[in-house]
Design an enzyme around this catalytic site. Structure first.
Site, PDB file in Angstrom:
ATOM      1  N   SER A 141       0.692  -0.959  -0.186  1.00 24.12           N
ATOM      2  CA  SER A 141      -0.248  -0.214  -0.060  1.00 24.12           C
ATOM      3  C   SER A 141       0.693   1.481   0.275  1.00 24.12           C
ATOM      4  CB  SER A 141      -0.918  -0.115   1.194  1.00 24.12           C
ATOM      5  OG  SER A 141      -1.573   1.091   1.485  1.00 24.12           O
ATOM      6  N   TYR A 154      -1.861  -0.351  10.956  1.00 25.29           N
ATOM      7  CA  TYR A 154      -1.711  -0.253   9.247  1.00 25.29           C
ATOM      8  C   TYR A 154      -0.585   0.030   8.856  1.00 25.29           C
ATOM      9  CZ  TYR A 154      -3.313  -1.003   4.619  1.00 25.29           C
ATOM     10  OH  TYR A 154      -3.458  -1.135   2.866  1.00 25.29           O
TER      11      TYR A 154
HETATM   12  N1  NAP Z   1      -8.885  -0.281  -1.584  1.00 31.40           N
HETATM   13  C1  NAP Z   1      -7.566  -0.082  -1.164  1.00 31.40           C
HETATM   14  O1  NAP Z   1      -7.765   1.527  -0.738  1.00 31.40           O
HETATM   15  C2  NAP Z   1      -6.581  -0.592  -0.921  1.00 31.40           C
HETATM   16  C3  NAP Z   1      -5.779   0.863  -0.712  1.00 31.40           C
HETATM   17  C4  NAP Z   1      -4.285   0.231  -0.999  1.00 31.40           C
HETATM   18  C5  NAP Z   1      -3.263  -1.095  -0.145  1.00 31.40           C
HETATM   19  N2  NAP Z   1      -4.893  -2.037  -0.610  1.00 31.40           N
HETATM   20  C6  NAP Z   1      -4.543  -3.254   0.286  1.00 31.40           C
HETATM   21  O2  NAP Z   1      -5.157  -4.333  -1.103  1.00 31.40           O
HETATM   22  C7  NAP Z   1      -5.115  -5.576  -0.351  1.00 31.40           C
HETATM   23  C8  NAP Z   1      -6.473  -6.072  -0.957  1.00 31.40           C
HETATM   24  O3  NAP Z   1      -7.723  -5.536  -0.105  1.00 31.40           O
HETATM   25  P1  NAP Z   1      -9.014  -4.758  -1.046  1.00 31.40           P
HETATM   26  O4  NAP Z   1      -9.259  -2.703  -1.761  1.00 31.40           O
HETATM   27  O5  NAP Z   1      -9.341  -5.368  -2.039  1.00 31.40           O
HETATM   28  O6  NAP Z   1      -9.608  -4.744   0.502  1.00 31.40           O
HETATM   29  P2  NAP Z   1     -11.333  -5.324   0.937  1.00 31.40           P
HETATM   30  O7  NAP Z   1     -12.062  -5.741  -0.607  1.00 31.40           O
HETATM   31  O8  NAP Z   1     -11.361  -5.545   1.889  1.00 31.40           O
HETATM   32  O9  NAP Z   1     -10.523  -7.023   0.811  1.00 31.40           O
HETATM   33  C9  NAP Z   1      -9.983  -7.640   1.560  1.00 31.40           C
HETATM   34  C10 NAP Z   1      -9.529  -9.391   1.114  1.00 31.40           C
HETATM   35  O10 NAP Z   1      -8.909 -10.201   2.259  1.00 31.40           O
HETATM   36  C11 NAP Z   1     -10.326 -10.738   2.937  1.00 31.40           C
HETATM   37  N3  NAP Z   1      -9.413 -11.337   4.235  1.00 31.40           N
HETATM   38  C12 NAP Z   1      -9.403  -9.729   5.321  1.00 31.40           C
HETATM   39  N4  NAP Z   1      -9.409 -10.604   6.989  1.00 31.40           N
HETATM   40  C13 NAP Z   1      -8.790 -11.580   6.521  1.00 31.40           C
HETATM   41  C14 NAP Z   1      -7.948 -12.143   6.627  1.00 31.40           C
HETATM   42  N5  NAP Z   1      -7.773 -12.607   7.816  1.00 31.40           N
HETATM   43  N6  NAP Z   1      -7.818 -13.747   6.587  1.00 31.40           N
HETATM   44  C15 NAP Z   1      -7.690 -14.037   5.174  1.00 31.40           C
HETATM   45  N7  NAP Z   1      -8.584 -12.787   4.138  1.00 31.40           N
HETATM   46  C16 NAP Z   1      -9.056 -11.895   4.941  1.00 31.40           C
HETATM   47  C17 NAP Z   1     -11.165 -10.587   2.967  1.00 31.40           C
HETATM   48  O11 NAP Z   1     -12.114 -10.512   3.557  1.00 31.40           O
HETATM   49  P3  NAP Z   1     -13.754 -10.908   3.596  1.00 31.40           P
HETATM   50  O12 NAP Z   1     -14.620 -10.228   2.034  1.00 31.40           O
HETATM   51  O13 NAP Z   1     -14.379 -11.919   3.746  1.00 31.40           O
HETATM   52  O14 NAP Z   1     -13.725  -9.446   4.889  1.00 31.40           O
HETATM   53  C18 NAP Z   1     -11.236  -9.903   1.584  1.00 31.40           C
HETATM   54  O15 NAP Z   1     -11.798 -10.692   0.479  1.00 31.40           O
HETATM   55  C19 NAP Z   1      -4.842  -5.167   0.901  1.00 31.40           C
HETATM   56  O16 NAP Z   1      -4.010  -5.949   1.185  1.00 31.40           O
HETATM   57  C20 NAP Z   1      -5.306  -3.852   1.398  1.00 31.40           C
HETATM   58  O17 NAP Z   1      -4.354  -3.137   2.271  1.00 31.40           O
HETATM   59  C21 NAP Z   1      -6.250  -1.973  -0.880  1.00 31.40           C
END
Ligand code: NAP
Length: 291
Positions: A141, A154
């Site tokens: 991130s 985070y």
């Molecule tokens: N969205 C942003 O703005 C952003 C920005 C920078 C980096 N990121 C990074 O991108 C990655 C994906 O995030 P995203 O944006 O796609 O968000 P997201 O939609 O919340 O996806 C996160 C995924 O991780 C799963 N998860 C949560 N806790 C977990 C655990 N303990 N074990 C296994 N799986 C788990 C969630 O499952 P559930 O759906 O069941 O909760 C979901 O499928 C993350 O590493 C995040 O830090 C996101």
């Protein structure tokens, strides 16, 4: 990896967001995907039309459950063979000032975003080294290079992921294992609705002195996310492209703003950068006014 042999790919956190979009992109030859989802989300994913493919195998996994993670890698070895490509995508994000975090909250944040990915990497490395082949992509991130108020834990988890991935990049050079960090910035997604609050904040035990920190940062981040032109799908495309590069770089910007923040962080003198970031935080003049 020979192009005609299947590329066994394990992706964590496939039930939503970037992980779900990755599933759509990798659901083609030569990939075989082990798509993990939290136990409570796995059924919904399994019923989704996207998951109806012989190439996709859904496994329930909380990445902080190390034993289960080891079992899934072993089961994959038996079913399809060793993992060629590991994408550590699952992640959570606490919105909390440091004073409000409990040791349990901190452990959860670090376990999901750092310890879990490290454990999975350790399960895949022996086979990758033996075959002198493999790829590891860790989804970091912009928070992994710049910290913001109410996101300490985070950022700490992503800084840790970045540091360890950088070490791994050097360690894996002799075995031709490609190691990359993809850094998304703000994404136009509903991920901000999934931020976690500390148990202290949720129980009302948090000091009201911090109310304006939470209020301003929540509004600020939500605004940046809803105005962003990047989506989970565009970040997934960047990851997919990275996974197919002959020589992927160690760091890849996942969104346009990630490039921008990277250059600001690199080019501005540190003291100036911190000052500018602080004065650009909306509402910060209210901070510290309430005892
Ligand atoms: N969205 C942003 O703005 C952003 C920005 C920078 C980096 N990121 C990074 O991108 C990655 C994906 O995030 P995203 O944006 O796609 O968000 P997201 O939609 O919340 O996806 C996160 C995924 O991780 C799963 N998860 C949560 N806790 C977990 C655990 N303990 N074990 C296994 N799986 C788990 C969630 O499952 P559930 O759906 O069941 O909760 C979901 O499928 C993350 O590493 C995040 O830090 C996101």
């Amino acid at each position: 990896m020979a192009l005609d042999s299947p590329i066994i790919t394990l992706i964590t956190g496939c039930s939503s967001g970037i992980g779900f979009e990755l599933l759509k992109l990798f659901n083609k030859e030569p990939y075989r995907i082990v798509a993990t989802a939290l136990p409570e989300s796995a059924e919904k994913l399994a019923n989704d039309p996207v998951a109806q493919s012989d190439r996709i195998w859904i496994r329930k996994l909380d990445v902080s459950d190390f034993e289960k993670a080891t079992t899934i890698v072993e089961e994959t070895n038996s079913k399809w063979g060793p993992i060629d490509l590991l994408i550590n995508n699952a992640g959570i994000s606490y919105r909390s000032v440091i004073e409000d975090m409990t040791p349990e909250d901190e452990q959860k944040q670090i376990a999901v975003n750092y310890l879990g990915p490290m454990h999975l990497i350790r399960q895949c490395l022996p086979d990758m080294r033996r075959r002198k082949n493999g790829r590891i992509i860790n989804v970091s991130s912009v928070g992994g290079m710049m910290a913001m108020p109410t996101m300490a834990s985070y950022s700490a988890s992503k800084f840790a992921l970045e540091g360890a991935t950088e070490s791994l990049w050097y360690e894996m050079r002799p075995w031709n294992i490609k190691v990359t960090l993809v850094r998304p910035g703000f994404i136009n997604s509903i991920a901000f609705q999934k931020v976690l609050y500390s148990s202290k904040r949720k129980s009302g035990a948090s000091s009201s002195s911090y109310d304006s920190h939470y209020h301003c940062m929540t509004k600020f981040v939500e605004k940046l996310m809803t105005k962003s032109s990047s989506t989970s799908a565009s970040v997934a495309r960047r990851i997919f492209k990275t996974a197919r590069m002959e020589r992927p770089p160690l760091r890849v910007a996942g969104t346009r703003d990630a490039w921008f923040f990277y250059f600001i962080r690199r080019l501005l003198p540190r003291a100036l950068y911190h000052k500018l970031l602080y004065i650009s935080l909306p509402g910060r003049k209210e901070w510290g006014k309430k005892k």
